[in-house]
Each structure stands twice: as structure tokens, then as C-alpha cells.
Scaffold this active site. Sequence first.
Site, short mmCIF file in Angstrom:
data_model
loop_
_atom_site.label_atom_id
_atom_site.label_comp_id
_atom_site.label_asym_id
_atom_site.label_seq_id
_atom_site.Cartn_x
_atom_site.Cartn_y
_atom_site.Cartn_z
CG ASP A 9 32.17 -16.21 -32.07
OD1 ASP A 9 31.25 -16.77 -32.50
OD2 ASP A 9 32.72 -15.37 -32.55
C1 GLC Z 1 31.93 -13.80 -35.52
C2 GLC Z 1 30.98 -15.10 -35.51
C3 GLC Z 1 31.87 -16.28 -35.89
C4 GLC Z 1 33.13 -15.99 -36.46
C5 GLC Z 1 34.01 -14.88 -35.79
C6 GLC Z 1 35.04 -14.30 -36.57
O1 GLC Z 1 31.20 -12.92 -34.42
O2 GLC Z 1 30.23 -15.44 -34.54
O3 GLC Z 1 31.30 -17.10 -36.60
O4 GLC Z 1 33.90 -17.00 -37.07
O5 GLC Z 1 33.30 -13.77 -35.29
O6 GLC Z 1 34.84 -13.46 -37.66
#
Ligand code: GLC
Length: 721
Positions: free
Chosen positions: A288
Amino acid sequence: MKKDYEEQIQKLLARMTVEEKIGQLQQCGPSLVGAFDVSFEELLNMMFDGRITQEEFNRLMGTAQQDFHEEDLRAGKIGSYNGIGDSATANRLQKIAVEETRLGIPLLFGYDVIHGFRTVTPIPLAESCAWEPELWERTGRVAAEEATAAGIHMTFAPMVDVAKDARWGRVSEGAGEDVLLNGLYGAAKVRGFQGDDLSRENAMAACLKHFAAYGAVEAGQDYNRVDMSMQRLWEEYMPAYKACVDAGARAVMPAFNDINGVPCTVNSWLMRDVLRERWGFDGLVISDSNAIAECVNHGIAEDKKDAAKQAILAGMDMDMSSNSYISCLKELVESGEVPEQILDEAAADVLRIKFELGLFDDPYQTDEERESHAMLKEESRALAREAAVKSIVLLKNENKVLPLKADAKIGLFGSLASDKEQMTGAWAIGAKPEDCVSILEACRMRGIPFQYSENLTDAEKIAADSDVLVAAIGEMKEESGEAASRADITLSPEHMALIEGLLATGKPVVAVLFNGRPLAIPKLAQKVPAIVEAWHLGVEAGNAVLDVLYGDVNPSGKLTVTFPAAAGQCPMYYAHINTGRPGGKSKFTSKYLDAPVEPLYPFGYGLSYTAYSYGDLEVKKEDEALLVSVSVTNTGDRDGQETAQCYVQDRAAKRVRPVRQLKAFEKVSLKAGETKTVSFRIPFSELCYYDWDMKEVPCEGFLKVYVGGDCQAALTGEICL
Ligand code: GLC
């Protein structure tokens, strides 16, 4: 049949330097640079904590441009981008990767296409209330058609985090509190996004998330700890992720949270033992955002280098935007702390998904011509409207206030009735507010006799002129989604004041809720005669709401989350255990002094403009499965769709079991007066659970079966297995 690219992968790996392999593991996004010498994130923090004023922040933002790190790209230091949502930019960057790097390895573009791209469909929590996997797949397919036309190869979806705490803002992004529904929802989205050939230009790789149990963050507080028994993890959370892996998802995103003290980002039990060994997953694992670096905050890594080492050894292939791999892996490999074989495996996972997506054969799978034709097609809008209508849940309808008469004059109130942008909900990255139809606009388009006011101004006058008053209330889209946990999930004082003011006029009031989570609305439920749960429905919100209000469509949505009476009851969910003193009238039972035992609206609940009855329940067994059949009758005067639900309870198990667990459901169309027999077949394997020693045990002995239109179904059958 999935093609085998292993030979091409190994040949390419053999030609790659350590730096080039590490470059493939780097995902970055365009960063904002301008007349400020700190990072955009730091600039935001400076504005939030008052070190610079909002005006100063806005001025600096006025100087901002996007930096796509082209020099790093040319040097082979970037394998993927997040946050590129147009074909021109995607192709420009792809051209650099393919034509100006030593090996010409194409880029992978990932983005959060969570509920549609330009044709924004209902937020996942809303769409889950349709209880229709075939619909979920169709909207996933349209999302892929549009997103791939904009240059996106992979979506960070479906999110299948079972969420039992309404305080958590991200409950909006998944299919609610039930593990069966989340699994079915996620698998349908994987099929919709990926289609049957990932190499096709309109196929988008699905990245299931957040692995695992992010929805169980303590106290519903985003990014908080997750601590639970292995029994609970495997019975109530993991099956949803596994359903997506079994459906063929080609990527997985571990969650920000820890599980019992080990952050998912560096959890080799999760990423290697479970995901790869037990479940046979051979796709891409991507962190993430910034999660690898944040392992230092977790207190599990000394520094970024330690975090990078732990993450890649634990099975994390790609680093989303923390720059931990690109800055530390070379040294770790050269020192032998990270075997090059581990680096090769991670790079191979990245190359594999690029081969599977056909990017080596055709790195330019779209262009501006295709992009311009793909968006907001008439049939896409029609599908968005179908999904929106099916997502609406009728919570209350006293004295048949609804459906409205065709010539009813309405007084429309509340800023949410005209605010198009709020209709998109969280994570609508491709949305253009002007595409959204508000209730106000829908009224105009239908030629409805109405008057509108954002607040109580002229309420008396408007009410005197109206047959019924419609109040659009609930949450702004920023009040749910990521980093949007709420300690108080009641309506705002402004919205309650609006309701009180409208009730004071003496005219019937219909409340239309726009929200991204269950709300604790006991006062509203008590005072107004009709409540329509409209969530955040996307581009066709206004039309869908009027379709239901005027009865063009008979509402059929059923809640996939429990509505508590108060935030203090959270987490509140239907599949709870009974305890030795189940909540009841007696004082010494499990309950609160200041809140009812029952939820305000239970899981699976939803009214219709007709009514249904259930009977002739039969519960039998064959050698491998439970067989349940029931008759469902439409006892009203309108055709409709009813979702018959089948719950099971193991009455005397080796560990206490939930009072009810959804094990099957079927959505049936019934004409007025029609009766149909609905049959369920529930394999005994789906009734297993874990004993104290984590041994999987079959459900045996005395079993109760409940069938009906929600989780409080009264029709009961019993059987001894
Ligand atoms: C965010 C979220 C995740 C998302 C990622 C990319 O922090 O937790 O769900 O896909 O970043 O945007």
C-alpha cells in the site's frame, strides 16, 4: 487458460542488472513540485498544523506542476506508475520506457478504479446491497473498458475487507460485514475487470485488497491495530480474499495494519505461507502507499533499509511510493543480506503481469481516440442507473407515503439535493461532477412540479404549496473512505434541524440519505414516515432516486451492514455470538443501559412497495450438503424482487458459533400474488470452522436453519447432521 511466460521472464532476467531488477519493483506517482522546497505531503502538513495559511498554501499550489520523474524512468529506475489517468500521459511515459531505456521493459500503470472510472457507479457498499453478482461483474467490465482506454492496466480493487464497525470510513469501499458477500462481490469484480483474456486491451488486472483484515481495525479507527484469534481471522475474514484469488486476481495489496503485531507489509506468513504456498497465488504483490517505509513507525523496522529488507524477504514484490526499495535494495543485495534470488523472484512477478497484460507485445494499448469514445456511453449510463436503483434500500415507509403520485408537488430541501459532486462518493478518481445527475436536476428533467431550497428558508411557504417534502441529508463524500473514521455517526445538527423544521410544517417528510456508512439515526427513524437509503450512487444518483420515489422501480436493495442505534454499540453486526447471557429484558444480560439490544436496521433488511411471505420450509441433507427449500410469495399488488436469505446456526459446537451466518441467498422476481420455490444447496464444507487447536472441524450435531428477507428471519428449520 493462463499462458506460461516463464521462459521469456528468465531470459529477460538474465539480461538485467541488479539496478534494473530493482527499478522494476519501484512504483511511483507524479509528485507535485513548485515554488516550495518541501514535498507536497510536508506542505500539506504545514497547512494542516498552521505553519502556513490556507491562502499561502493555495498560492503555492498555483505554482505547482507534476513531476513525472522522467530522468529516473530513462535510467530504468521505475517499473510502474500510480495515479496516471489519461492515455496521452500514459503513452508519453510508456514511450520513454520502451524506447529510451536499455531493455525497453514496458511500464505498468495502476490506479484506484474502485466503482467505475468516468461512469461512476454506486460505491461498493451501496452496490453490495443489490445482492447481485452478475450486476457487480457487469459494472466491473464497464469500469475496465473506460479505465483501460485511459491507459490504466491494473486497478487497486476489489476491496473485500469485511467491516463490522460503522465508525470505519472505509466500510464504504467494500461489500459490508459479511464474509460470504464480500467474497462473491470480490470474485465478480475480478471477473468483470479481467475478462477472460488479460492480454486484451480492455482487460484490467485486479489487485485485491487489503490483505488482510484491514476492516477489523480496533475501534474502527483507520490504520489502527488488528488483533484477533486465528480462528476468527480464518472464519470471518480470509475467505473473502481467497475467493478473489480463486477467481484469478493477478495482484494483491497487503494492508497497512498489523495482524497480531506483525504488519502485513512484512508478514511472510501472510504473503508466502498463506498467499503463495497454501493458495497457489503466483501474481504480483504490491505494497500500500508508503507502507514499507511506515514499518519504521510501526516499530518493527529500525530504518527504511531494515524495512526494505524485511518486506522483500517477506514476499512484497513492489514498493508503492515509499522509495525504500530503490534507495536500499542494491546495498542489501550486494551485502548478501537479501539474496539476489529473492530479488529475481520479485522482478519476475512484475515481468509476469506485464507479459500477461500483453504489454511487451503492445505497450500502447490505447490512444486519445479510443479514450474519447470509451467514456460515458449511453449503455454505460443506463447500467449505472440500473446499479444505482438496485443499490437503494427502502428503510421506512409508513402509511404508504411512497411511492409518490405522478402529479405530486414536492418541496425539495438540502444541499445534497443539488450537489452533484457529493453523489460520486469516495475514490471516484475519474469522475467529473458535471456528469452526475442530482435530484434537483432529475426533477427538472422529469418535469416534476417542485420547489427547492437548500435550507429552511421559505420552508413554510414551499410546504404550503407541496404535497410532500423530500429532504436530502447524510454525509459529504469526504466523510467516508480512507482516513475518514467517525466517532459519532449520527446525522449532523444541521441536517437534524432541517428535518425538525420540515416536520413542523405538518406535511409528510421523506428523508433521502446520501452516506458512505451506516448512520445511527434513531431520531430520524422515529420521526419521519419514510426513509430511503441512497448511499453515494454515482453519475445517475438523481434519476435512480426519483425512479424509486415515484415507483417506476420497486426498491429491492437489502442492507449488507447493520445500522446501530448509537456509535457506542459499534462494532455491531448480525453474525455475533450468543454469550451465556444474550441481551434481553432482564438486567443481567449482555446489553447497554442506554441503547436497545436490537440494531436500528438489521443486516439483510430492506422494504419493498409490495410484501413477501415465506413458508413450506424444508431442511434435508444429502451425503455432501444441506438442502433447504422454501416458498416465497409476493402478497402485495406490485411486482418486485426479493432476496431470500438462508442463515445457519451450529447450536452445540466445539467453539461458540455465531447466532446466524449467511450461507446462501437468491434474488427472485415475483409478480403480484406469485409464489416461487427457492432452493439452496449448502455443501457441508462451507459449514466447517476451527477448534481451539486451529484444527478444521465439520459442523455436526444440531443445526438450526433460518430463512427469510433479512437476518432476523423467523422461519426456522432444524436438522441433525
Ligand atoms: C491508499 C489506500 C489504497 C490505495 C492506495 C493507492 O492509501 O490505502 O487502498 O489503493 O493508497 O492509491
